[in-house]
Write an enzyme that holds these catalytic residues in place. Structure first.
Site, PDB file in Angstrom:
ATOM      1  CG  ASP A 120       6.941  33.182 -14.362  1.00  0.00           C
ATOM      2  OD1 ASP A 120       5.946  33.917 -14.234  1.00  0.00           O
ATOM      3  OD2 ASP A 120       8.002  33.354 -13.735  1.00  0.00           O
ATOM      4  N   GLY A 121       5.473  34.344 -17.054  1.00  0.00           N
ATOM      5  CA  GLY A 121       5.762  35.444 -17.964  1.00  0.00           C
ATOM      6  C   GLY A 121       4.553  36.058 -18.644  1.00  0.00           C
ATOM      7  N   GLY A 176       2.401  38.210 -17.442  1.00  0.00           N
ATOM      8  CA  GLY A 176       2.298  39.628 -17.121  1.00  0.00           C
ATOM      9  C   GLY A 176       3.267  40.449 -17.959  1.00  0.00           C
ATOM     10  NE  ARG A 177       8.188  38.467 -16.260  1.00  0.00           N
ATOM     11  CZ  ARG A 177       8.943  37.415 -15.987  1.00  0.00           C
ATOM     12  NH1 ARG A 177      10.220  37.419 -16.312  1.00  0.00           N
ATOM     13  NH2 ARG A 177       8.418  36.358 -15.408  1.00  0.00           N
ATOM     14  CD  GLU A 203       3.817  30.725  -2.131  1.00  0.00           C
ATOM     15  OE1 GLU A 203       3.532  30.107  -3.179  1.00  0.00           O
ATOM     16  OE2 GLU A 203       4.110  30.148  -1.064  1.00  0.00           O
ATOM     17  CG  ASN A 204       0.392  32.891  -8.185  1.00  0.00           C
ATOM     18  OD1 ASN A 204       0.447  31.878  -8.889  1.00  0.00           O
ATOM     19  ND2 ASN A 204       1.401  33.755  -8.138  1.00  0.00           N
ATOM     20  CD1 TRP A 205      -4.102  31.236  -2.565  1.00  0.00           C
ATOM     21  CD2 TRP A 205      -5.863  32.255  -3.512  1.00  0.00           C
ATOM     22  NE1 TRP A 205      -4.958  30.262  -3.026  1.00  0.00           N
ATOM     23  CE2 TRP A 205      -6.050  30.856  -3.605  1.00  0.00           C
ATOM     24  CE3 TRP A 205      -6.853  33.089  -4.046  1.00  0.00           C
ATOM     25  CZ2 TRP A 205      -7.167  30.277  -4.199  1.00  0.00           C
ATOM     26  CZ3 TRP A 205      -7.972  32.516  -4.642  1.00  0.00           C
ATOM     27  CH2 TRP A 205      -8.109  31.130  -4.715  1.00  0.00           C
ATOM     28  NE  ARG A 247       0.827  36.803  -9.291  1.00  0.00           N
ATOM     29  CZ  ARG A 247       1.327  36.469 -10.463  1.00  0.00           C
ATOM     30  NH1 ARG A 247       0.612  36.664 -11.569  1.00  0.00           N
ATOM     31  NH2 ARG A 247       2.520  35.935 -10.568  1.00  0.00           N
ATOM     32  CB  ILE A 306      11.768  25.674  -7.299  1.00  0.00           C
ATOM     33  CG1 ILE A 306      13.004  24.999  -7.908  1.00  0.00           C
ATOM     34  CG2 ILE A 306      10.705  24.625  -7.032  1.00  0.00           C
ATOM     35  CD1 ILE A 306      12.786  24.416  -9.286  1.00  0.00           C
ATOM     36  CD  GLU A 330      18.651  15.901 -15.864  1.00  0.00           C
ATOM     37  OE1 GLU A 330      19.286  16.936 -16.147  1.00  0.00           O
ATOM     38  OE2 GLU A 330      19.132  14.950 -15.222  1.00  0.00           O
TER      39      GLU A 330
END
Ligand code: IPE
Ligand code: IPE
Ligand code: MG
Length: 245
Positions: free
Chosen positions: A20-21, A23-24, A67-69, A71, A195, A207
Site C-alpha cells: 500500500d501507498g 498513490g501517496r 474494491e479497487n475496481w 477506482r 486488513i 502475526e
C-alpha cells in the site's frame, strides 16, 4: 555493525504483503498516482527475489482488490496494463529463481490481455518449486468465502457431502488458497493498520507487521526488519507461554 540476523530455521512459511501507498508516494513527488504504481513494480521484484533468497516457501502479494475496481477507470486501466507488462518482463526472473506463479481472486473479471498473460506465466512456471508466488488479483476475502460456501452447498445438495462432515479442511479446500498453508506473517506498508478484505480466514493466527514505508520505497532491509520482528514473537496459538517452551 551488530545487526540482528535472520534465523533461517524460523521463517514464516507463508508471508502475505498488503502493498500500500503507491498513490501517496507519487503525490509526495508531485506526480500522478500511476507513477507510484509504476515504481511499485520495482519493490515487487526486489521483494520477490529477497524472499526466494531467504528461503520463504510462499509469498502472497495483494495487488488488486475487488474494491479497487471502483477506482477511476484511468487508474484501473493503467494497473491492468502494468500487470501485463510486468508479467512479461519478470518471467525470466521467475524462471531463473525457480519460482511458481499462481493467482487468487475472481480473475475472470480481468481484461483478456491480463488473463492471457497470467495463463501463460502460470503454465510456464508450474513445475518450479523453490517458492510459490501468489498474486491476489481482483481478490476479496468475502467474495472468496461466498464462492466457497456456494461450492460446498452444491455438494451438500447433490449428496456428495454431508452437512455434518463440514469442518475446517472443507472450508480450506474450497478457498482460492486451498494449496497454501495458513498465513504466518502479514506485512502492510504505508502506515495503514487494517486488513482491507485480505485473507480473512487464512490470517486467523497470523502475526502482523505495519510499517510507515510507502510501497515503492520498500526494500530488502525493510523485509528483513519485518522478519526479525516476527522471529522475536512467541506464537502461542491459545496455549500458555509455559506450554510452548
Ligand atoms: C496500493 O497503493 C496499490 C493498490 C491498491 C492497487 P494505493 O494505490 O492504494 O496507494 P495509496 O494508498 O492511495 O497511497
Ligand atoms: C488494499 O489497499 C488493496 C491492495 C493493496 C491491493 P487499498 O489502498 O485498496 O485499501 P484501503 O481502501 O485503503 O483500505
Ligand atoms: Mg491504498
Amino acid at each position: 555493525m551488530n545487526q540482528p540476523t535472520i534465523n533461517t530455521e524460523n521463517l514464516p512459511k507463508h508471508l502475505a504483503i498488503i502493498m500500500d501507498g503507491n498513490g501517496r508516494w507519487a503525490k509526495q513527488k508531485g506526480m500522478l498516482r500511476v507513477f507510484g504504481h509504476e515504481n511499485g513494480t520495482k519493490a515487487v521484484r526486489e521483494t520477490v527475489e529477497s524472499c526466494a533468497r531467504l528461503g520463504i516457501a510462499n509469498l502472497t502479494l495483494y495487488a488488486f482488490s475487488t474494491e479497487n475496481w471502483n477506482r477511476p477507470k484511468m487508474e484501473v486501466d493503467t494497473l491492468m496494463k502494468l500487470l501485463v507488462s510486468s508479467l512479461k518482463k519478470e518471467l525470466p526472473t521467475l524462471q531463473e529463481n525457480n519460482i511458481k506463479l499462481i493467482t487468487i481472486g475472481n480473475t475472470s473479471q480481468l481484461p483478456d490481455s491480463a488473463r492471457k498473460q497470467l495463463a501463460e506465466v502460470t503454465e510456464l512456471t508450474k513445475t518450479n518449486n523453490r517458492m510459490t508466488l501468489t498474486l491476489a488479483l481482483s481478490y476479496g476475502s468475502r467474495e472468496e468465502i461466498i464462492s466457497a460456501v456456494k461450492a460446498i452447498s452444491e455438494k451438500v445438495k447433490d449428496n456428495t457431502l454431508a452437512a455434518e462432515d463440514i469442518n475446517e479442511s472443507t472450508i480450506n479446500n474450497h478457498l482460492y488458497t486451498h494449496s497454501l498453508p495458513d498465513v504466518d506473517l502479514v506485512i502492510r506498508t504505508s502506515g495503514e493498520q487494517r486488513i482491507s478484505n485480505f485473507l480473512l480466514w487464512q490470517i486467523a493466527y497470523a502475526e502482523f507487521y505495519f510499517t510507515d514505508v510507502l510501497w515503492p520505497d520498500f526494500r530488502e532491509k525493510d523485509l528483513h526488519e519485518a522478519i526479525i520482528s516476527y522471529q522475536k514473537r512467541e506464537r502461542r496459538f491459545g496455549k500458555t507461554s509455559e506450554q510452548i517452551q
